[in-house]
Motif scaffolding. Structure first.
Motif, PDB file in Angstrom:
ATOM      1  N   SER A  25      -2.843   2.503   7.065  1.00 57.76           N
ATOM      2  CA  SER A  25      -1.858   1.435   6.920  1.00 57.76           C
ATOM      3  C   SER A  25      -2.545   0.091   6.677  1.00 57.76           C
ATOM      4  O   SER A  25      -2.028  -0.742   5.932  1.00 57.76           O
ATOM      5  CB  SER A  25      -0.936   1.364   8.130  1.00 57.76           C
ATOM      6  N   LYS A  28      -3.461   0.036   3.000  1.00 61.27           N
ATOM      7  CA  LYS A  28      -2.251  -0.169   2.202  1.00 61.27           C
ATOM      8  C   LYS A  28      -1.827  -1.632   2.236  1.00 61.27           C
ATOM      9  O   LYS A  28      -1.445  -2.203   1.225  1.00 61.27           O
ATOM     10  CB  LYS A  28      -1.110   0.714   2.707  1.00 61.27           C
ATOM     11  N   LEU A  29      -1.875  -2.234   3.421  1.00 58.72           N
ATOM     12  CA  LEU A  29      -1.487  -3.625   3.572  1.00 58.72           C
ATOM     13  C   LEU A  29      -2.404  -4.536   2.765  1.00 58.72           C
ATOM     14  O   LEU A  29      -1.938  -5.442   2.071  1.00 58.72           O
ATOM     15  CB  LEU A  29      -1.510  -4.023   5.049  1.00 58.72           C
ATOM     16  N   LYS A  31      -4.133  -3.753   0.086  1.00 56.17           N
ATOM     17  CA  LYS A  31      -3.843  -3.557  -1.332  1.00 56.17           C
ATOM     18  C   LYS A  31      -2.584  -4.307  -1.739  1.00 56.17           C
ATOM     19  O   LYS A  31      -2.533  -4.934  -2.795  1.00 56.17           O
ATOM     20  CB  LYS A  31      -3.684  -2.066  -1.654  1.00 56.17           C
ATOM     21  N   GLN A  32      -1.558  -4.254  -0.895  1.00 57.50           N
ATOM     22  CA  GLN A  32      -0.297  -4.921  -1.206  1.00 57.50           C
ATOM     23  C   GLN A  32      -0.483  -6.434  -1.234  1.00 57.50           C
ATOM     24  O   GLN A  32       0.031  -7.109  -2.125  1.00 57.50           O
ATOM     25  CB  GLN A  32       0.781  -4.536  -0.184  1.00 57.50           C
ATOM     26  N   LEU A  33      -1.227  -6.983  -0.275  1.00 57.00           N
ATOM     27  CA  LEU A  33      -1.486  -8.415  -0.253  1.00 57.00           C
ATOM     28  C   LEU A  33      -2.263  -8.847  -1.494  1.00 57.00           C
ATOM     29  O   LEU A  33      -1.987  -9.897  -2.080  1.00 57.00           O
ATOM     30  CB  LEU A  33      -2.258  -8.800   1.013  1.00 57.00           C
ATOM     31  N   HIS A  34      -3.215  -8.037  -1.900  1.00 55.96           N
ATOM     32  CA  HIS A  34      -3.997  -8.337  -3.091  1.00 55.96           C
ATOM     33  C   HIS A  34      -3.106  -8.361  -4.329  1.00 55.96           C
ATOM     34  O   HIS A  34      -3.198  -9.269  -5.158  1.00 55.96           O
ATOM     35  CB  HIS A  34      -5.122  -7.308  -3.253  1.00 55.96           C
ATOM     36  N   LYS A  35      -2.219  -7.373  -4.442  1.00 59.68           N
ATOM     37  CA  LYS A  35      -1.273  -7.323  -5.561  1.00 59.68           C
ATOM     38  C   LYS A  35      -0.389  -8.569  -5.577  1.00 59.68           C
ATOM     39  O   LYS A  35      -0.150  -9.161  -6.628  1.00 59.68           O
ATOM     40  CB  LYS A  35      -0.372  -6.089  -5.465  1.00 59.68           C
ATOM     41  N   ASP A  36       0.109  -8.952  -4.397  1.00 59.00           N
ATOM     42  CA  ASP A  36       0.982 -10.115  -4.301  1.00 59.00           C
ATOM     43  C   ASP A  36       0.260 -11.391  -4.725  1.00 59.00           C
ATOM     44  O   ASP A  36       0.821 -12.230  -5.430  1.00 59.00           O
ATOM     45  CB  ASP A  36       1.533 -10.271  -2.887  1.00 59.00           C
ATOM     46  N   LYS A  39      -0.092 -11.383  -8.509  1.00 61.14           N
ATOM     47  CA  LYS A  39       1.198 -11.698  -9.134  1.00 61.14           C
ATOM     48  C   LYS A  39       1.473 -13.191  -9.077  1.00 61.14           C
ATOM     49  O   LYS A  39       1.940 -13.787 -10.047  1.00 61.14           O
ATOM     50  CB  LYS A  39       2.336 -10.937  -8.448  1.00 61.14           C
TER      51      LYS A  39
END
Length: 53
Positions: A25, A28-29, A31-36, A39
């Motif tokens: 987890s 995953k977190l 990776k998601q923060l990096h994507k955000d 963006k």
């Protein structure tokens, strides 16, 4: 024939599963923060390009 007495490694398996879930987890977190963040940077650059035009 089944073993008698206490089950072997049950506590360790449960602890390992818990720790692995935490690790997964966390990844995953990240990776998601990096994507955000990416963006947000892309949107900012696109807005600046529109202002220049």
């Amino acid at each position: 024939m089944p073993k008698k007495g206490k089950e072997k490694n049950t506590a360790n398996k449960a602890k390992h599963s818990k720790l692995m879930q935490q690790k997964i987890s966390k990844v995953k977190l990240k990776k998601q923060l990096h994507k955000d963040r990416l963006k947000a940077i892309i949107q900012k650059v696109n807005q600046e390009k529109k202002k220049e035009e």
